[in-house]
Scaffold this motif. Sequence first.
Motif, PDB file in Angstrom:
ATOM      1  N   GLY A   9       7.941  38.750 -33.665  1.00  0.00           N
ATOM      2  CA  GLY A   9       7.282  38.908 -34.959  1.00  0.00           C
ATOM      3  C   GLY A   9       6.566  40.237 -35.056  1.00  0.00           C
ATOM      4  O   GLY A   9       6.450  40.979 -34.070  1.00  0.00           O
ATOM      5  N   THR A  10       6.066  40.502 -36.255  1.00  0.00           N
ATOM      6  CA  THR A  10       5.313  41.728 -36.507  1.00  0.00           C
ATOM      7  C   THR A  10       3.831  41.498 -36.217  1.00  0.00           C
ATOM      8  O   THR A  10       3.155  42.351 -35.667  1.00  0.00           O
ATOM      9  CB  THR A  10       5.498  42.143 -37.982  1.00  0.00           C
ATOM     10  N   PHE A  11       3.334  40.313 -36.614  1.00  0.00           N
ATOM     11  CA  PHE A  11       1.936  39.946 -36.408  1.00  0.00           C
ATOM     12  C   PHE A  11       1.000  41.015 -36.975  1.00  0.00           C
ATOM     13  O   PHE A  11       0.041  41.425 -36.336  1.00  0.00           O
ATOM     14  CB  PHE A  11       1.665  39.657 -34.916  1.00  0.00           C
ATOM     15  N   SER A  37       7.611  43.486 -33.169  1.00  0.00           N
ATOM     16  CA  SER A  37       8.451  44.437 -33.920  1.00  0.00           C
ATOM     17  C   SER A  37       7.776  45.799 -33.971  1.00  0.00           C
ATOM     18  O   SER A  37       6.591  45.887 -34.310  1.00  0.00           O
ATOM     19  CB  SER A  37       8.629  43.986 -35.370  1.00  0.00           C
ATOM     20  N   LYS A  45      13.369  47.350 -41.931  1.00  0.00           N
ATOM     21  CA  LYS A  45      13.578  46.016 -42.515  1.00  0.00           C
ATOM     22  C   LYS A  45      12.942  45.871 -43.884  1.00  0.00           C
ATOM     23  O   LYS A  45      13.488  45.271 -44.794  1.00  0.00           O
ATOM     24  CB  LYS A  45      12.907  44.955 -41.615  1.00  0.00           C
ATOM     25  N   LYS A  46      11.701  46.393 -44.017  1.00  0.00           N
ATOM     26  CA  LYS A  46      10.890  46.072 -45.187  1.00  0.00           C
ATOM     27  C   LYS A  46      10.597  47.267 -46.084  1.00  0.00           C
ATOM     28  O   LYS A  46       9.978  47.113 -47.140  1.00  0.00           O
ATOM     29  CB  LYS A  46       9.554  45.434 -44.750  1.00  0.00           C
ATOM     30  N   GLU A  73       9.916  44.936 -29.711  1.00  0.00           N
ATOM     31  CA  GLU A  73      11.259  44.662 -30.232  1.00  0.00           C
ATOM     32  C   GLU A  73      11.657  45.874 -31.087  1.00  0.00           C
ATOM     33  O   GLU A  73      11.103  46.092 -32.161  1.00  0.00           O
ATOM     34  CB  GLU A  73      11.238  43.397 -31.102  1.00  0.00           C
ATOM     35  N   LEU A  76      16.731  44.447 -34.283  1.00  0.00           N
ATOM     36  CA  LEU A  76      17.169  43.056 -34.443  1.00  0.00           C
ATOM     37  C   LEU A  76      18.505  42.831 -33.738  1.00  0.00           C
ATOM     38  O   LEU A  76      18.815  41.726 -33.303  1.00  0.00           O
ATOM     39  CB  LEU A  76      17.319  42.716 -35.926  1.00  0.00           C
ATOM     40  N   LYS A  79      18.711  41.287 -30.032  1.00  0.00           N
ATOM     41  CA  LYS A  79      18.112  39.970 -29.774  1.00  0.00           C
ATOM     42  C   LYS A  79      18.717  39.297 -28.534  1.00  0.00           C
ATOM     43  O   LYS A  79      18.008  38.789 -27.681  1.00  0.00           O
ATOM     44  CB  LYS A  79      18.317  39.093 -31.006  1.00  0.00           C
ATOM     45  N   GLY A  94       9.406  30.825 -36.875  1.00  0.00           N
ATOM     46  CA  GLY A  94       8.979  30.058 -38.036  1.00  0.00           C
ATOM     47  C   GLY A  94      10.188  29.716 -38.900  1.00  0.00           C
ATOM     48  O   GLY A  94      11.233  30.380 -38.833  1.00  0.00           O
ATOM     49  N   ASP A  96      10.876  30.176 -41.852  1.00  0.00           N
ATOM     50  CA  ASP A  96      11.391  31.182 -42.802  1.00  0.00           C
ATOM     51  C   ASP A  96      12.633  31.862 -42.214  1.00  0.00           C
ATOM     52  O   ASP A  96      13.391  32.505 -42.949  1.00  0.00           O
ATOM     53  CB  ASP A  96      10.316  32.213 -43.176  1.00  0.00           C
ATOM     54  N   TRP A  97      12.843  31.701 -40.926  1.00  0.00           N
ATOM     55  CA  TRP A  97      14.032  32.271 -40.270  1.00  0.00           C
ATOM     56  C   TRP A  97      15.092  31.209 -39.987  1.00  0.00           C
ATOM     57  O   TRP A  97      16.038  31.462 -39.242  1.00  0.00           O
ATOM     58  CB  TRP A  97      13.608  32.931 -38.943  1.00  0.00           C
ATOM     59  N   ARG A 115       6.238  26.872 -41.004  1.00  0.00           N
ATOM     60  CA  ARG A 115       5.215  27.901 -41.215  1.00  0.00           C
ATOM     61  C   ARG A 115       3.903  27.255 -41.638  1.00  0.00           C
ATOM     62  O   ARG A 115       3.897  26.187 -42.243  1.00  0.00           O
ATOM     63  CB  ARG A 115       5.652  28.827 -42.364  1.00  0.00           C
ATOM     64  N   THR A 116       2.814  27.909 -41.333  1.00  0.00           N
ATOM     65  CA  THR A 116       1.514  27.465 -41.842  1.00  0.00           C
ATOM     66  C   THR A 116       1.464  27.766 -43.339  1.00  0.00           C
ATOM     67  O   THR A 116       1.757  28.898 -43.753  1.00  0.00           O
ATOM     68  CB  THR A 116       0.379  28.206 -41.107  1.00  0.00           C
ATOM     69  N   ILE A 119      -0.790  30.968 -46.256  1.00  0.00           N
ATOM     70  CA  ILE A 119      -1.341  32.213 -45.710  1.00  0.00           C
ATOM     71  C   ILE A 119      -0.199  33.126 -45.305  1.00  0.00           C
ATOM     72  O   ILE A 119       0.789  32.665 -44.735  1.00  0.00           O
ATOM     73  CB  ILE A 119      -2.320  31.967 -44.533  1.00  0.00           C
TER      74      ILE A 119
HETATM   75  N1  C2G Z   1       4.366  32.592 -39.489  1.00  0.00           N
HETATM   76  C1  C2G Z   1       3.974  31.267 -39.686  1.00  0.00           C
HETATM   77  N2  C2G Z   1       3.145  30.950 -40.728  1.00  0.00           N
HETATM   78  C2  C2G Z   1       2.706  31.903 -41.573  1.00  0.00           C
HETATM   79  C3  C2G Z   1       3.087  33.238 -41.396  1.00  0.00           C
HETATM   80  C4  C2G Z   1       3.923  33.567 -40.319  1.00  0.00           C
HETATM   81  O1  C2G Z   1       4.377  30.369 -38.925  1.00  0.00           O
HETATM   82  N3  C2G Z   1       1.918  31.530 -42.596  1.00  0.00           N
HETATM   83  C5  C2G Z   1       5.270  32.921 -38.374  1.00  0.00           C
HETATM   84  C6  C2G Z   1       6.614  33.474 -38.837  1.00  0.00           C
HETATM   85  O2  C2G Z   1       7.453  32.420 -39.241  1.00  0.00           O
HETATM   86  C7  C2G Z   1       7.101  34.188 -37.595  1.00  0.00           C
HETATM   87  C8  C2G Z   1       5.772  34.653 -36.943  1.00  0.00           C
HETATM   88  O3  C2G Z   1       4.732  33.924 -37.571  1.00  0.00           O
HETATM   89  O4  C2G Z   1       7.760  33.282 -36.713  1.00  0.00           O
HETATM   90  C9  C2G Z   1       5.556  36.133 -37.144  1.00  0.00           C
HETATM   91  O5  C2G Z   1       5.635  36.402 -38.524  1.00  0.00           O
HETATM   92  P1  C2G Z   1       5.792  37.891 -39.036  1.00  0.00           P
HETATM   93  O6  C2G Z   1       4.767  38.739 -38.395  1.00  0.00           O
HETATM   94  O7  C2G Z   1       5.893  37.864 -40.517  1.00  0.00           O
HETATM   95  O8  C2G Z   1       7.165  38.307 -38.363  1.00  0.00           O
HETATM   96  P2  C2G Z   1       8.444  38.916 -39.044  1.00  0.00           P
HETATM   97  O9  C2G Z   1       8.081  40.184 -39.737  1.00  0.00           O
HETATM   98  O10 C2G Z   1       9.127  37.822 -39.771  1.00  0.00           O
HETATM   99  O11 C2G Z   1       9.282  39.395 -37.770  1.00  0.00           O
HETATM  100  O12 C2G Z   1      13.003  39.394 -34.897  1.00  0.00           O
HETATM  101  C10 C2G Z   1      12.295  38.719 -35.880  1.00  0.00           C
HETATM  102  C11 C2G Z   1      11.192  39.522 -36.450  1.00  0.00           C
HETATM  103  O13 C2G Z   1      10.559  40.330 -35.497  1.00  0.00           O
HETATM  104  C12 C2G Z   1      10.203  38.598 -37.132  1.00  0.00           C
END
Ligand code: C2G
Length: 133
Positions: A9-11, A37, A45-46, A73, A76, A79, A94, A96-97, A115-116, A119
Amino acid sequence: MPTRVITFGTFDVFHVGHVNILTRAHDLGDHLTVGISTDELNFSKKGRYPIYRQEHRLEIVRSLDCVSEVFYEHSLDLKREYLLEHRADILVMGDDWKGRFDEFGDICEVVYLPRTADISTTDIIQAIREAEL
Ligand code: C2G
């Protein structure tokens, strides 16, 4: 043999949704590796750079008790190599993937956690922007 879990993730602008996925990932095994990331991967990516630079994002995640190991990372497309290099038994992401990493089911278990709710980094950035008006 200890069970090795990996997640990515990016976190960026670290928040409780990140804490929740990392603690739940940790609870699935004995050793949690986190791929952070890079800034360049995010840009590709973004179309924008994260708010926190990669060194700070990595340090924040590294400081958590539930995290055993961190690495950058860079792509992608690497992986599979990352999963093999870190000898992952379980890949956690999460939902979303959901479905995006099923192809790695031949080398590890692939788990998508909910996902939470309510937020996200994007919402936090938006709220700060609006507060400044
Ligand atoms: N996440 C979550 N709940 C949220 C926000 C994020 O569970 N409310 C989870 C995401 O599903 C992910 C992780 O936190 O598994 C990190 O989220 P991001 O930082 O948004 O990561 P992303 O940019 O999606 O990068 O190779 C995959 C990428 O590196 C993922």
